[in-house]
Design a protein around this motif. Structure first.
Motif, PDB file in Angstrom:
ATOM      1  N   PRO A 102      34.060   3.810 160.592  1.00  0.00           N
ATOM      2  CA  PRO A 102      33.288   3.949 161.832  1.00  0.00           C
ATOM      3  C   PRO A 102      32.363   2.756 162.068  1.00  0.00           C
ATOM      4  N   THR A 103      32.216   2.383 163.325  1.00  0.00           N
ATOM      5  CA  THR A 103      31.334   1.284 163.696  1.00  0.00           C
ATOM      6  C   THR A 103      30.463   1.697 164.876  1.00  0.00           C
ATOM      7  N   ASP A 104      29.382   0.959 165.071  1.00  0.00           N
ATOM      8  CA  ASP A 104      28.529   1.165 166.238  1.00  0.00           C
ATOM      9  C   ASP A 104      29.091   0.330 167.381  1.00  0.00           C
ATOM     10  N   ARG A 105      29.737   0.966 168.319  1.00  0.00           N
ATOM     11  CA  ARG A 105      30.292   0.268 169.461  1.00  0.00           C
ATOM     12  C   ARG A 105      30.077   1.090 170.726  1.00  0.00           C
ATOM     13  N   ILE A 106      30.066   0.412 171.857  1.00  0.00           N
ATOM     14  CA  ILE A 106      29.892   1.112 173.125  1.00  0.00           C
ATOM     15  C   ILE A 106      31.249   1.498 173.684  1.00  0.00           C
ATOM     16  N   LYS A 107      31.240   2.310 174.728  1.00  0.00           N
ATOM     17  CA  LYS A 107      32.481   2.833 175.289  1.00  0.00           C
ATOM     18  C   LYS A 107      33.388   1.726 175.819  1.00  0.00           C
ATOM     19  N   ALA A 108      32.778   0.631 176.250  1.00  0.00           N
ATOM     20  CA  ALA A 108      33.566  -0.469 176.831  1.00  0.00           C
ATOM     21  C   ALA A 108      34.453  -1.165 175.805  1.00  0.00           C
ATOM     22  N   ASP A 109      34.133  -0.997 174.529  1.00  0.00           N
ATOM     23  CA  ASP A 109      34.913  -1.651 173.479  1.00  0.00           C
ATOM     24  C   ASP A 109      36.185  -0.858 173.198  1.00  0.00           C
ATOM     25  N   GLU A 110      37.075  -0.813 174.178  1.00  0.00           N
ATOM     26  CA  GLU A 110      38.266   0.022 174.117  1.00  0.00           C
ATOM     27  C   GLU A 110      39.160  -0.244 172.915  1.00  0.00           C
ATOM     28  N   PRO A 111      39.399  -1.500 172.515  1.00  0.00           N
ATOM     29  CA  PRO A 111      40.312  -1.715 171.378  1.00  0.00           C
ATOM     30  C   PRO A 111      39.860  -1.064 170.075  1.00  0.00           C
ATOM     31  N   TYR A 112      38.574  -0.759 169.977  1.00  0.00           N
ATOM     32  CA  TYR A 112      38.053  -0.215 168.725  1.00  0.00           C
ATOM     33  C   TYR A 112      37.972   1.313 168.734  1.00  0.00           C
ATOM     34  N   TYR A 113      38.398   1.937 169.830  1.00  0.00           N
ATOM     35  CA  TYR A 113      38.291   3.396 169.928  1.00  0.00           C
ATOM     36  C   TYR A 113      39.578   4.050 169.448  1.00  0.00           C
ATOM     37  N   SER A 114      39.438   4.936 168.465  1.00  0.00           N
ATOM     38  CA  SER A 114      40.580   5.662 167.915  1.00  0.00           C
ATOM     39  C   SER A 114      40.685   7.031 168.584  1.00  0.00           C
ATOM     40  N   GLN A 115      41.793   7.256 169.276  1.00  0.00           N
ATOM     41  CA  GLN A 115      42.004   8.568 169.897  1.00  0.00           C
ATOM     42  C   GLN A 115      42.160   9.658 168.840  1.00  0.00           C
ATOM     43  N   LYS A 116      42.714   9.300 167.694  1.00  0.00           N
ATOM     44  CA  LYS A 116      42.916  10.277 166.624  1.00  0.00           C
ATOM     45  C   LYS A 116      41.586  10.768 166.081  1.00  0.00           C
ATOM     46  N   HIS A 117      40.652   9.843 165.837  1.00  0.00           N
ATOM     47  CA  HIS A 117      39.369  10.202 165.229  1.00  0.00           C
ATOM     48  C   HIS A 117      38.259  10.423 166.263  1.00  0.00           C
ATOM     49  N   LYS A 118      38.551  10.072 167.531  1.00  0.00           N
ATOM     50  CA  LYS A 118      37.581  10.251 168.612  1.00  0.00           C
ATOM     51  C   LYS A 118      36.290   9.483 168.356  1.00  0.00           C
ATOM     52  N   GLN A 119      36.408   8.273 167.837  1.00  0.00           N
ATOM     53  CA  GLN A 119      35.247   7.416 167.638  1.00  0.00           C
ATOM     54  C   GLN A 119      35.688   5.967 167.481  1.00  0.00           C
ATOM     55  N   HIS A 120      34.719   5.063 167.607  1.00  0.00           N
ATOM     56  CA  HIS A 120      35.007   3.648 167.446  1.00  0.00           C
ATOM     57  C   HIS A 120      35.055   3.287 165.961  1.00  0.00           C
ATOM     58  N   GLY A 121      35.892   2.322 165.648  1.00  0.00           N
ATOM     59  CA  GLY A 121      35.970   1.902 164.257  1.00  0.00           C
ATOM     60  C   GLY A 121      37.057   0.873 164.038  1.00  0.00           C
ATOM     61  N   MET A 122      37.292   0.569 162.765  1.00  0.00           N
ATOM     62  CA  MET A 122      38.318  -0.382 162.354  1.00  0.00           C
ATOM     63  C   MET A 122      39.277   0.315 161.395  1.00  0.00           C
TER      64      MET A 122
END
Length: 248
Positions: A102-122
């Motif tokens: 998990p990472t601290d990212r805003i909604k605009a950072d679409e490439p980092y958003y995981s639909q499976k986990h429902k959060q931003h991350g790598m």
């Protein structure tokens, strides 16, 4: 208090000492052991550089520099993909899985958003032996990367095929082909042999979860505040003390 074995800190401090000798700057303040301890505190407790620097009596910039140097030293000792598979071949099997850091990212950072986990991350991939000991961690890719896409991009599928190593993976890797084995979908609607296969597959693959479980105590990976390009280095750096700990 830092819940890291003293032997691990000593091991890391020796690697730092070796690095300082290579740079011809063996004498610094703090010493190698203190630098290793400072880095361990940052990684384990996820304290900011200002906090960890204050605790060790150095400036925020110095704390950042020492942590950055130690991460590079540790990451340099992690094996590459093909090196990690040395000694394995036909008749052996490994477990491949992926996880989201998990990472601290805003909604605009679409490439980092995981639909499976429902959060931003790598996304990070792991290859583990049957008892769950991690052999290799991949570099980090944006969180929306599918596990199968990541495994192919990192060369995992091809590397295991070349050595004829059987790969046990979950349904996210279905369609990988080669030597990758995944459970059946809708096994209740499939022939009778599918249900026992899925049970055996799940039993053999379950210990592989230990590989990622060993990353969880490191607070810096619970919610990374660093640049995304740095997460892969952190994971690989943590792999070095994990390897040292498992070999004792």
């Amino acid at each position: 208090m830092l819940d890291v074995p003293h032997e691990l800190v000593e091991h890391v401090s020796w690697l730092i000492y070796t690095r300082r000798r290579e740079l011809r700057s063996p004498w610094r303040k703090p010493g190698c052991f203190k630098q290793a301890l400072l880095t361990g505190a940052h990684l384990r407790k996820n304290e900011t550089y200002a906090q960890v620097g204050a605790g060790f009596g150095v400036s925020e910039a110095t704390a950042w520099r020492y942590v950055d140097e130690t991460l590079e030293v540790l990451a340099a000792w992690t094996p590459g993909l093909h090196e990690a598979l040395v000694g394995l071949g036909e008749g052996d099997f490994v477990i491949v899985d992926g996880t989201l850091i998990p990472t601290d990212r805003i909604k605009a950072d679409e490439p980092y958003y995981s639909q499976k986990h429902k959060q931003h991350g790598m996304d990070v991939q792991v290859i583990a032996v049957p008892d769950g000991t991690p052999l290799w961690f991949s570099r980090a890719t944006p969180g929306r990367t599918h596990d199968l896409t990541a495994a192919r991009a990192h060369g995992i599928v091809q590397a295991c095929l070349t050595r004829q190593i059987l790969v046990l993976a979950d349904r996210a890797y279905q369609g990988a082909g080669a030597t990758v084995r995944t459970p059946y979908y809708h096994h209740h609607e499939q022939p009778e042999h599918c249900q026992p296969f899925n049970r055996d597959h799940s039993r053999l693959r379950a210990p592989g979860k230990r590989a990622f479980a060993q990353l969880k105590p490191w607070g810096v990976l619970r919610r990374a505040r660093c640049p995304t390009r740095r997460i892969g280095t952190i994971v690989q750096a943590i792999h070095t003390p994990l390897t040292c700990d498992s070999s004792r």
